[in-house]
Design an enzyme around this catalytic site. Sequence first.
Site, PDB file in Angstrom:
ATOM      1  N   HIS A 226       0.817  -1.214   0.000  1.00 12.55           N
ATOM      2  CA  HIS A 226       0.000   0.000   0.000  1.00 12.55           C
ATOM      3  C   HIS A 226       0.853   1.266   0.000  1.00 12.55           C
ATOM      4  CE1 HIS A 226       0.524  -0.340   4.485  1.00 12.55           C
ATOM      5  NE2 HIS A 226       0.583   0.984   4.381  1.00 12.55           N
ATOM      6  N   ASP A 253      -0.360  -7.385   0.770  1.00 14.77           N
ATOM      7  CA  ASP A 253       0.172  -6.063   1.104  1.00 14.77           C
ATOM      8  C   ASP A 253       1.691  -6.131   1.107  1.00 14.77           C
ATOM      9  OD1 ASP A 253       0.394  -3.422   1.683  1.00 14.77           O
ATOM     10  OD2 ASP A 253      -0.338  -3.559   3.755  1.00 14.77           O
ATOM     11  N   GLY A 332       3.262   5.702  11.125  1.00 17.96           N
ATOM     12  CA  GLY A 332       4.585   6.174  10.745  1.00 17.96           C
ATOM     13  C   GLY A 332       5.557   5.044  10.510  1.00 17.96           C
ATOM     14  N   SER A 334       4.762   2.217   8.611  1.00 16.78           N
ATOM     15  CA  SER A 334       4.198   1.374   7.567  1.00 16.78           C
ATOM     16  C   SER A 334       5.265   0.797   6.647  1.00 16.78           C
ATOM     17  CB  SER A 334       3.212   2.186   6.738  1.00 16.78           C
ATOM     18  OG  SER A 334       2.431   1.358   5.939  1.00 16.78           O
ATOM     19  N   SER A 349       1.747  -4.026   7.897  1.00 17.09           N
ATOM     20  CA  SER A 349       0.628  -3.724   7.004  1.00 17.09           C
ATOM     21  C   SER A 349      -0.274  -2.649   7.589  1.00 17.09           C
ATOM     22  CB  SER A 349      -0.177  -4.988   6.731  1.00 17.09           C
ATOM     23  OG  SER A 349      -1.329  -4.699   5.970  1.00 17.09           O
TER      24      SER A 349
END
Length: 381
Positions: A226, A253, A332, A334, A349
Amino acid sequence: MANATLGVATLAAAAIGLGSLMAPTASAAPDDPAPSVDRSAVSPGLVAAMERDLGIDADQVRARLAMEARAPVVARSLEKKLGASYAGSWIADGATRLTVATTDRTEAAAIRRGGARAVVVRHTQAELTADRSALDERASSAAAGVHSWYVDVATNSVVVTAAPGAKQQATAFAKRSGAASVRVVTSAEAPRTVADIRGGDEYVINNSALCSVGFAVNGGFVTAGHCGGVGATTTGFGQAQGTFEQSSFPGNDYAFVRTNGSWVSQPWVYNYAGQAVLVLGSQDAAVGSSICRSGRTSQWTCGTLQGRDETVNYSNGPVYGLSRMSACANPGDSGGSVISGNQAQGVTSGIAGGCGSASPQTWFQPVNEILGAYGLSLTTG
């Protein structure tokens, strides 16, 4: 990477209280004495973080890591031995050895001989997995208030989580699937992806969004899908870095960023204490194992692995096969790394809460699935 350590980051979430579906009949011998472990093989930073977050001392940390390293071997052996009656395995809170579940009471002695604690339950792992798959097949019909679903081997059920006001919708969704082992629990926090706040050694996507490096691999690094689509460019520490060569989200993801010649892959995870945790492999940890994460926002925190092969129903669409942990983190982180001992586990994820939560949770994409999907090799020490 040149002039920088490969960053690592993950996210956390609000915990869901899970009541027991049934009272499994346990057939177990006393736990084995805590095993010894080579102290030189354990990172001091890892020990300190686990002491702080798990409330155990250094000797208990080392004993736990040794037991956790042995658990996957025991689990694989007993799964093969039990065959169709196998119902999953996990490390119970405070236990010094693995728990293995079976639907056949006559197999309890064999489980104990194999080095695990035996529990007799109603549903086999195959049945639980089939029920979760039935929910997956109807994922597109799940209401927005249905957050996730997953096999919880410790309670021998498939858990569907939903917003407090969506329990009836979740129950209807489960009923339509025909799954027999489902129970619904509520959670005020909805899982969400986080790609625009920096964490760990950040990288910038298309000069705008921010994410974190997961793990170094041949030719670049893996991260969350993502964070960027195929063709998106990345920069790091103010210099050109690479391009998203592969990306998959939702459904999965994960992504692979191919870096340019200025970046060198390194086999470590930064712990925000001036140390690097060495990555030696990617063996899947047993449920219940200690697990840690690192990121710029919430730095280095630890918890336990709570589940695997879970489906999370993000607003963008469902993502299948995620793992869940209790390591605290905040937005923050990810795309960043998740590690158990010295074994890479996955890339972050999404979250359903944060470090202010009483019982944080985090979902991550298992790293071995990414490596297999894209034919990549993990950079190890």
